[in-house]
Structures are given as C-alpha cells and as structure tokens.
Write an enzyme that holds these catalytic residues in place. Sequence first.
Site, PDB file in Angstrom:
ATOM      1  N   SER A   1       0.828  -1.209   0.000  1.00 33.18           N
ATOM      2  CA  SER A   1       0.000   0.000   0.000  1.00 33.18           C
ATOM      3  C   SER A   1       0.867   1.266   0.000  1.00 33.18           C
ATOM      4  O   SER A   1       1.599   1.494  -0.942  1.00 33.18           O
ATOM      5  CB  SER A   1      -0.938  -0.080   1.205  1.00 33.18           C
TER       6      SER A   1
ATOM      7  N   HIS B   1      -7.739  -5.177   0.404  1.00 34.07           N
ATOM      8  CA  HIS B   1      -6.523  -4.383   0.595  1.00 34.07           C
ATOM      9  C   HIS B   1      -5.661  -4.864   1.764  1.00 34.07           C
ATOM     10  O   HIS B   1      -4.435  -4.917   1.651  1.00 34.07           O
ATOM     11  CB  HIS B   1      -6.908  -2.918   0.806  1.00 34.07           C
TER      12      HIS B   1
END
Length: 446
Positions: A192, A398
């Site tokens: 990320s 995610h």
Amino acid sequence: MLREGLLVVVATCVALAAATSPPQSENIEELLKNVDARYSDNVFEDARLNVPDLIRKYRYPVEVHEVTTDDGYILQMHRIPHGRDAHNVPNVKRPVVFLMHGMLSSSADLVIMGPGSALAYILAEEGYDVWMGNARGNYYSRRHIRLNPDAILSTAFWRFSWEEIGMIDLPNMIDYALKVSGQERLHYIGHSQGTTSFFVFGAMRPEYNAKIISMHALAPNAFMAHNRNPFLKVLSRYADNMESIASLVGFGEFLPKSEAFAWAGQALCRDEVIFQPICSNIMFLIGGWNEDQHNTTMIPAIMGHAPAGASVRQLVHYAQGINDKGFRRYDQGSRISNYRKYGSFRPPSFDLSKITTPVFLHYSDKDPMAHVEDVDRLFRELGRAIGKFRISLSSFNHLDFIYAIDAKTLLYDRVINLMKAMDIHGLAGIADVKGIEEMEGFEDHV
Ligand SMILES: *[C@@H]1O[C@H](CO)[C@@H](O)[C@H](O)[C@H]1NC(C)=O
C-alpha cells in the site's frame, strides 16, 4: 452527507482522545518460556508486546537499529537477520530484503500474524536477511532531533506526507541496511503506502534504482482516480481545507497508536463477544476487510498495533490524488505557494518512467484502494514494469495482502520464487518460475 461528516468527526475525536503510552513488556522473560507456536499462542499478549519483544517471544533473532534522516527524524528499523528453523546459522551474509508497511501501520504488520503466516518470518526461513522500515511519524519513529511531535502550538513535526517518506526516509534506511549487511543491493517489498513511497523514491532519487534488485508492490498505490475506499472518498471532498482546519486546532497527527484502540480490540473484539462483527467493520472502513480471509481471533492482536499513527498530510496527499486523478507532488494549497516550492502553479507529476528497477505488481480485483484500472495505468507508465499478477481469489482485499489466512499460498510464495530466481539468474531467471504464465505482461519481457 451528514453521516459522512460525522464519520470524519468521530475519527478525529478518537485521534484526539487517544493518548500514547509505551507497551508493557516487563515480563518478557516469563513469556520466552516454551513458546514455539506456529500461530499466535496468545493474542492478548501479542497485542501488548512491541515488535522487537514480539519477535523475541517467538524465538527469532531481532536487532533494533536507529537511523537519523537528513532532515532530523529518528527512525527505528527492525531486523530479523536469519531464520529460526531453517537458514538459522548466525553471521552468514544473506541476500537482503527491505519491507515497508502501509499507512497508519508499522513493522508490526509484517510479524503480527506470527511464524508461518507473517511475511517477515517466512522470508527469514527462506534465507533472507529481513529489514523492516518504520516511516516517520509512526509509533516507532515518532522522534526528531529538534521538533516535538506533541508540541501544542506547532505542527512542524507533522509537516510531511508520503512524499518525504519516499524522498528522505527510504534512501536513508536503505543505505543504512546495505551498509550494515555489507550488501550492495537489496529486494524491496512494499504494501500500500509502502509502494507509494517507493514510487516517489524511484522517481525522485533515480540514482537509487541501481541498488534495488527487484521491487514487489503488494496492493500498488500511485494513481487514485478510481479509488473506492469510502473513508478516503469522503476525505477527498475536504482535501483543500483539511490541513488548515487540522492545524488551526493544532494537530498534524492522525490516529496514533493508542491504548484506546488496544482496549477496544481486547474488550470488544475478542472471540465470543457479540461486538466482534462491528470490529471487522471498523477495520473494513479504514482498510477494507474480507470475511473469508480474516482470522477474527487475531483482531485483538492487530488492534494492539494498528493504527500506529500518520500525519494528516499523508491522508490529504492521497485525497489530492483522488481529486486530481494524477500522481503528483504535494499540493501546497495555493498557486503561489506551489510556485515558490516547485516553480510551477500546479505540483509536478512524479516521473514514473525514471523508475528503472524491475517492478512486479501484485493486485486483486476487489481492492477498493488499488483499483484495477489505476494499477493498469501504473503498469503502463513505470519505467520497467516486468509484470503484474492478479490474486487468484477475487474477494482478496486491501488488508488481505498482509493479514489474509492464505496470504502465503496466494501471494508470498510467488513473490519469494521471483526473488530467488532473480538472485540466481537475474531477470532471465523468471521465465522458469512456477506459475509464471499467470503473469500479465509476460510475453513482452521474455
Ligand atoms: C487464527 O488465529 C489463531 C490464533 O493465532 C490460530 O490458532 C488459528 O489457527 C488461526 N486460524 C486460521 C484459520 O489460520
């Protein structure tokens, strides 16, 4: 609209109300007795221990290193120099891998799921010398030679986004890891924001590309045009005012690691408590969460370590990317201040073509933070994108890149195969990696 506004207010209140205090780890000797679990053997203990003690608890070697950046931030790095069960002879020169956590996280991400599941332990068992960075402003790197993160009247400490993490923290930490390990090059794995900061680093400090053997982007974040994260989407509407409001009320920090979260994690999110589904939803709100792949038993441990703090500017910079649809330097808020800093009224774009490190993108269909179309665009604009891999499980989310029950088989094994192939044969080696035919872009490169 009202509800969304409320969300921001609530998150802000939590941040303000939370007071950081050091984790308790006085009984470490006690804990060290007879621990040899594959998974966490006690999630409440794991919630309280800091990262070095957590690693010690599971009988892995650990070193704590401190790096002072060129602009005075004192960063803590955690190193697992070798494995516990395999590749466990000390003082052998091993290939180095540098791991960088995502926003509001810390090196804890890379160990919290425990031996056999967490990426850092798996890499150590595979023969790597594992270095974990901590970005300025998080729980482990909340120090500066001069500036005070808790200053009442000044937010000077917090005047940074992931741009500074990429331009200053990464080169300083990577140079340090190379110096201590005696290696000239290393592999980089980011999750990320750990990928965003790498793309800044490779574009703004291109001389460093030669020091990176391969880069693996887990849930790559550069372009945010298609971002579907509800939280960031709301913030993006306030992006222009958020920083000025925040500095007016005197805070530049967002969601520091706190006893409040740790308490909530333990009291409300443990197994057999009816609130557990709500905890999943809080996590979902911040980072996206997957019912099939999350081990609910681990929530208290995760919440003992995350959120670990970030600057308001880190969020604002992402929000700017959602509004602007590009991948640009931080917008200073007015044309004139942009001009003073960059010599142009709009902040310049990061030039991704300067990134000559071989990059592998690992993404998933349902990741609201790293949308397939944004990943495609990144792939096209990078100087040397070798290939991209779609996670074979479409519900993969995610945070699953770090916390999923099956992260090893769905993702980590492949990353390690690619790294090993490159260690031995360079890029030519990847043609023989198991499952390489699943790589998109394969035909162009081999
Ligand atoms: C979930 O975590 C607990 C505690 O670490 C562990 O005992 C259990 O095996 C894990 N479950 C799965 C499916 O990985």
